[in-house]
Design a protein around this motif. Sequence first.
Motif, mmCIF file in Angstrom:
data_model
loop_
_atom_site.group_PDB
_atom_site.id
_atom_site.type_symbol
_atom_site.label_atom_id
_atom_site.label_comp_id
_atom_site.label_asym_id
_atom_site.label_seq_id
_atom_site.Cartn_x
_atom_site.Cartn_y
_atom_site.Cartn_z
ATOM 1 N N PRO A 148 0.877 -1.113 -0.506
ATOM 2 C CA PRO A 148 -0.345 0.006 0.360
ATOM 3 C C PRO A 148 0.710 1.306 -0.139
ATOM 4 C CG PRO A 148 -0.028 -0.706 2.284
ATOM 5 C CD PRO A 148 0.511 -1.803 0.692
ATOM 6 N N THR A 149 0.479 2.378 -0.428
ATOM 7 C CA THR A 149 1.355 3.407 -0.488
ATOM 8 C C THR A 149 1.510 3.747 0.794
ATOM 9 O OG1 THR A 149 0.625 6.306 -1.139
ATOM 10 C CG2 THR A 149 -0.937 5.088 0.469
ATOM 11 N N ALA A 150 2.637 4.460 0.892
ATOM 12 C CA ALA A 150 3.703 4.580 2.052
ATOM 13 C C ALA A 150 3.907 3.673 3.114
ATOM 14 C CB ALA A 150 2.265 6.098 2.806
ATOM 15 N N ARG A 177 -1.129 6.234 9.759
ATOM 16 C CA ARG A 177 -0.151 7.813 10.155
ATOM 17 C C ARG A 177 0.555 7.651 9.310
ATOM 18 N NH1 ARG A 177 0.782 5.506 14.453
ATOM 19 N NH2 ARG A 177 2.559 5.240 14.837
ATOM 20 N N ARG A 178 1.618 7.273 9.007
ATOM 21 C CA ARG A 178 2.707 7.164 7.336
ATOM 22 C C ARG A 178 2.150 8.025 6.607
ATOM 23 N NH1 ARG A 178 7.210 4.241 7.817
ATOM 24 N NH2 ARG A 178 7.357 4.181 5.421
ATOM 25 N N ILE A 179 0.783 6.900 6.215
ATOM 26 C CA ILE A 179 -0.097 8.105 4.953
ATOM 27 C C ILE A 179 -0.074 9.454 5.526
ATOM 28 C CG2 ILE A 179 -2.248 8.268 3.619
ATOM 29 C CD1 ILE A 179 -3.081 5.365 4.017
ATOM 30 N N ARG A 231 -6.193 6.983 2.260
ATOM 31 C CA ARG A 231 -6.133 5.890 3.082
ATOM 32 C C ARG A 231 -7.425 4.645 2.399
ATOM 33 N NH1 ARG A 231 -7.002 9.962 6.895
ATOM 34 N NH2 ARG A 231 -9.011 9.577 7.475
ATOM 35 N N ARG A 232 -8.405 5.465 2.190
ATOM 36 C CA ARG A 232 -9.574 3.628 1.451
ATOM 37 C C ARG A 232 -8.176 3.588 0.009
ATOM 38 N NH1 ARG A 232 -14.463 8.289 1.148
ATOM 39 N NH2 ARG A 232 -14.854 8.080 2.628
ATOM 40 N N TYR A 233 -7.361 4.648 -0.562
ATOM 41 C CA TYR A 233 -6.379 4.080 -1.294
ATOM 42 C C TYR A 233 -5.693 2.861 -1.102
ATOM 43 C CZ TYR A 233 -3.608 2.864 -5.669
ATOM 44 O OH TYR A 233 -2.345 2.419 -5.937
#
Length: 360
Positions: free
Chosen positions: A62-64, A253-255, A319-321
């Motif tokens: 996932p992202t981030a 949190r990272r996102i 976050r949803r992504y």
Amino acid sequence: MDCFFNKQKGLVDEDLLTSILAATTFCKIHNASSAPAQQIAEQKQKIEEDSCKPPVIIIAGPTAVGKSAFAMQAAKLFSGEIISADSVQVYRGMDVGTAKPSLQDRKEVVHHLVDLVPVTEPLNMAVFGELAKEAIYSTLARGKVPIVVGGSGFYLRSLMRGSPPGPSADPFVRAHIEEELERLGTGVLYANLQKLDPCYAATISCADRQKIVRAFEIMILSQKKVSDHKWQENSPFRFCPFFFVRDREVMYRRIEQRCDMMLQQGLLQEVQYLLKDGLLENPSAASAIGYRQCLEFLKSDQTPEAVKNFIVQFKQVSRRYAKRQLTWFKKEPQFAWLDLDKMSFQEVLDRVIDEYYGIL
């Protein structure tokens, strides 16, 4: 013969593919220059004649989550080259909002499929799959380790399984669908797609006009759901795919920290520049997370309340992504999941090395 290379037809725009391949050969600032054509051809022939498929590392997540940072360190240790599997990093100028590797990173480690096309020129999965294969062949021809990095599930699937399923594009049918989209709106068509093919609809964004149009095109031409079409499995490579995860709260949190950093680094200013460069001519790029929210904010009254809502929405859709990415890759059993909160860098590296050398 176990190993072979066969360019898939269908959705691949051969002219676009040829022009991009030519451009990447000479693009030495943003991407590595390709190995000489003769070397690549010899590498392909070698793979075709060899019953043992060369291993290719894939780092998804996932992202981030931290996949790019790991890949950079691993590439230095492995003498590897990175092939980006990010559906937006291919566009020139879309830098801040995609967390694109810096020029310094690209000097230290060769990166492929970054800054390939202008923001006005859509790039589909089938073209990406062909370009990724060429990048892998080029990397192998130089005796380097190919490391594919990204979170775009469709793009990775296109690389691993070949061209997307479904009939070739039909300009007449597509034009009719696009007329309906303009008349009814993206939201209405997406809602209909959810009713007709909920499995496929769950894998794409409700704002992705290109994928929504293509979904209806496939269903009209084939009289089958998109999710009923089977992907082909004909890769000449042995993939070693990993999916990085973290604790849900840590990941969120990272996102949010990344969203804040992007805004501090000038994401809004980047979008304003891209508007002058033709961003709106490419609906897929304009609907990318972060960019779409910036576009909506720039059209607002830009009051303090609008700023607050913009930031909240930017973080929420990000976050949803990430949640959709987790859902997508749970359906991809070939990926080994590694929890970065429970494993040290060395433990993760050892796991990747073991898989790469076929120990597991």
